[in-house]
Design an enzyme around this catalytic site. Structure first.
Site, PDB file in Angstrom:
ATOM      1  N   ASP A   1       0.822  -1.207   0.000  1.00  0.00           N
ATOM      2  CA  ASP A   1       0.000   0.000   0.000  1.00  0.00           C
ATOM      3  C   ASP A   1       0.859   1.262   0.000  1.00  0.00           C
ATOM      4  O   ASP A   1       2.027   1.258   0.399  1.00  0.00           O
ATOM      5  CB  ASP A   1      -0.878   0.039   1.252  1.00  0.00           C
ATOM      6  CG  ASP A   1      -2.037  -0.935   1.202  1.00  0.00           C
ATOM      7  OD1 ASP A   1      -2.013  -1.844   0.355  1.00  0.00           O
ATOM      8  OD2 ASP A   1      -2.959  -0.785   2.019  1.00  0.00           O
ATOM      9  N   ASP A   2       0.216   2.358  -0.400  1.00  0.00           N
ATOM     10  CA  ASP A   2       0.656   3.726  -0.129  1.00  0.00           C
ATOM     11  C   ASP A   2       1.745   4.256  -1.045  1.00  0.00           C
ATOM     12  O   ASP A   2       2.293   5.323  -0.793  1.00  0.00           O
ATOM     13  CB  ASP A   2       1.101   3.896   1.340  1.00  0.00           C
ATOM     14  CG  ASP A   2      -0.003   3.606   2.316  1.00  0.00           C
ATOM     15  OD1 ASP A   2      -1.169   3.547   1.888  1.00  0.00           O
ATOM     16  OD2 ASP A   2       0.291   3.426   3.513  1.00  0.00           O
TER      17      ASP A   2
ATOM     18  N   HIS B   1      -6.257   9.068   0.820  1.00  0.00           N
ATOM     19  CA  HIS B   1      -6.120   8.087   1.909  1.00  0.00           C
ATOM     20  C   HIS B   1      -6.997   8.426   3.117  1.00  0.00           C
ATOM     21  O   HIS B   1      -6.576   8.353   4.259  1.00  0.00           O
ATOM     22  CB  HIS B   1      -4.662   7.959   2.343  1.00  0.00           C
ATOM     23  CG  HIS B   1      -4.344   6.629   2.970  1.00  0.00           C
ATOM     24  ND1 HIS B   1      -4.676   6.324   4.267  1.00  0.00           N
ATOM     25  CD2 HIS B   1      -3.730   5.529   2.493  1.00  0.00           C
ATOM     26  CE1 HIS B   1      -4.270   5.093   4.558  1.00  0.00           C
ATOM     27  NE2 HIS B   1      -3.690   4.585   3.482  1.00  0.00           N
TER      28      HIS B   1
ATOM     29  N   HIS C   1       3.413  -2.347   3.389  1.00  0.00           N
ATOM     30  CA  HIS C   1       3.412  -0.998   2.842  1.00  0.00           C
ATOM     31  C   HIS C   1       4.707  -0.634   2.121  1.00  0.00           C
ATOM     32  O   HIS C   1       5.795  -0.985   2.557  1.00  0.00           O
ATOM     33  CB  HIS C   1       3.192   0.029   3.963  1.00  0.00           C
ATOM     34  CG  HIS C   1       1.844  -0.046   4.597  1.00  0.00           C
ATOM     35  ND1 HIS C   1       1.539  -0.970   5.585  1.00  0.00           N
ATOM     36  CD2 HIS C   1       0.708   0.672   4.387  1.00  0.00           C
ATOM     37  CE1 HIS C   1       0.265  -0.805   5.958  1.00  0.00           C
ATOM     38  NE2 HIS C   1      -0.249   0.174   5.253  1.00  0.00           N
TER      39      HIS C   1
END
Length: 421
Positions: free
Chosen positions: A145-146, A199, A302
């Site tokens: 993620d991210d 987000h 992440h």
């Protein structure tokens, strides 16, 4: 916890007009060759995306449909009647912290609210269940993620040495902040999915905001990378049937997880390195002990900062030894159409484990995409300074730690749910 001020597209434009000099990069290949993290996270001006900022919501702010975006307005109007009549939950403060303390919610979970009880099978007919595990036995669905993170070259280089592909859940604002890094994800053969524009906790947003968070991230990835994803992951896992319906109407497969590394919590001071190590070890032990003998796993990890990426590199060989297969999430579910564009095809699970690991289709040259002028050198630009600042706090540049920490205690009817994802 602290969050710095947002650098909005308005202040970005002002700085551009002021003529502040920053680094110039024009190609993904040029960006991928940078080995020094400080240099990687030095802000740069990339004309094809920077020149289009006015066509997107303010970076790192909750998205809304732009008043002059007739295409977005028409698309939203076309799906409105299919959105369930479910009210937003909680509030969405500017600090990114979802607040559900005043929410009155039935213990029967009528909305299949993931944040409440990890529900993954919608209560509303016609919506497909969420993908929460790799269906194949002894298989780890691999994703992060991210991203894109400005300092990810060492991590992506490492994945290349292992001939390992993954599913990258990219944040729209990060894609606009770090366009060449976003391009590397596709160039390296990873699957690119949506992780919203800013987000936020999606269930706290209005229908129109939730739509915009997804729509403009899809648009940003198309603009910068040249493809339109068919998959997404909700930040914090926060969604219900209202949000699922909006995502489904946009053609997005919903992907969550059942195992959590909690790797992001170290930078937030809410977990120790030892605790994250143990989370990895628990997953490895489960794989060795037959936990995944009938179906596999997806673990939340992440591309967030140097620790989260290094941690995966530290444990990759052990994961590889414990699981029979490590594959991108879409390949694990045999979803061979990763993008709306039909010139791309992802390998099936059987193809991937047999050695066909690369998505077919040549990455486009962004300078040739419709509506984009070629990248130029010698331009001026602006950004937040590099290093330790949070990626929630900048536009067009410069953070080695893409996002700060989030946590929320959600007081719900029937108990207290702690959300730290």
């Amino acid at each position: 916890m602290r969050f710095a001020s947002f650098l909005t597209s308005t202040s970005l434009s002002a700085t551009l007009l002021a003529g502040s000099a920053i680094a110039q990069r024009t190609t993904e290949q040029q960006e991928a060759q940078i080995n020094d993290p400080t240099q990687e996270c030095t802000a740069y001006y990339y004309q094809p995306s920077a020149s289009q900022l006015y066509n997107f919501p303010t970076i790192w702010q909750p998205a809304s449909i732009l008043s002059n975006d007739t295409d977005a307005q028409a698309k939203y109007q076309s799906i409105q009647s299919a959105i369930p009549n479910i009210q937003p939950k909680g509030t969405q403060p500017a600090s990114l912290m979802g607040d559900f303390s005043g929410n009155q919610y039935s213990s029967s979970d009528p909305d299949c609210w993931w944040t409440y009880d990890k529900c993954i099978t919608p209560k509303i007919s016609g919506l497909p269940p969420d993908v929460a595990a790799a269906p194949e036995p002894e298989t780890l669905g691999f994703g992060f993620d991210d991203g894109p993170n400005c300092s990810h070259n060492a991590f992506y280089d490492y994945l290349q040495t292992k001939n390992q592909k993954a599913t990258m859940f990219y944040i729209g604002s990060n894609v606009m902040d770090w366009p060449l890094e976003a391009q590397r994800g596709l160039a390296d053969g990873h699957e690119i999915c949506v992780h919203t524009w800013s987000h936020r906790y999606m269930t706290s947003l209005t229908n129109e905001q939730a739509f915009a968070e997804l729509y403009y991230t899809m648009k940003a990835i198309k603009l910068v990378v040249g493809v339109t994803p068919t998959c997404w992951r909700p930040p914090f896992g926060d969604m219900d049937d209202r949000i699922r319906s909006i995502a489904h109407s946009l053609g997005l497969t919903t992907i969550v997880w059942k195992y959590d590394s909690n790797d992001w919590q170290v930078e937030a001071g809410q977990a120790t390195v030892q605790q994250v190590n143990q989370n990895y070890q628990n997953l490895i032990n489960g794989a060795k002990n037959g936990t995944f003998a009938t179906s596999g796993a997806i673990m939340l990890t992440h591309e967030l900062n140097n620790f989260t990426m290094t941690e995966m590199m530290t444990y990759y060989d052990q994961l590889k030894a414990a699981f029979k297969y490590i594959v991108p999430v879409l390949s694990s579910i045999n979803q061979t159409q990763p993008y709306v564009e039909t010139n791309y095809s992802a390998p099936t699970f059987d193809q991937y484990i047999s050695g066909t690991v690369t998505t077919s289709g040549s990455p486009p040259n962004p300078s040739t995409l419709p509506g984009l002028a070629p990248a130029t050198t010698g331009a001026s630009g602006a950004a937040s300074t590099g290093g330790a600042s949070s990626g929630k706090n900048g536009a067009m540049g410069g953070m080695s730690s893409n996002m700060g920490a989030w946590a929320v205690t959600a007081a719900l009817v029937g108990g207290v749910v702690r959300i730290m994802l």
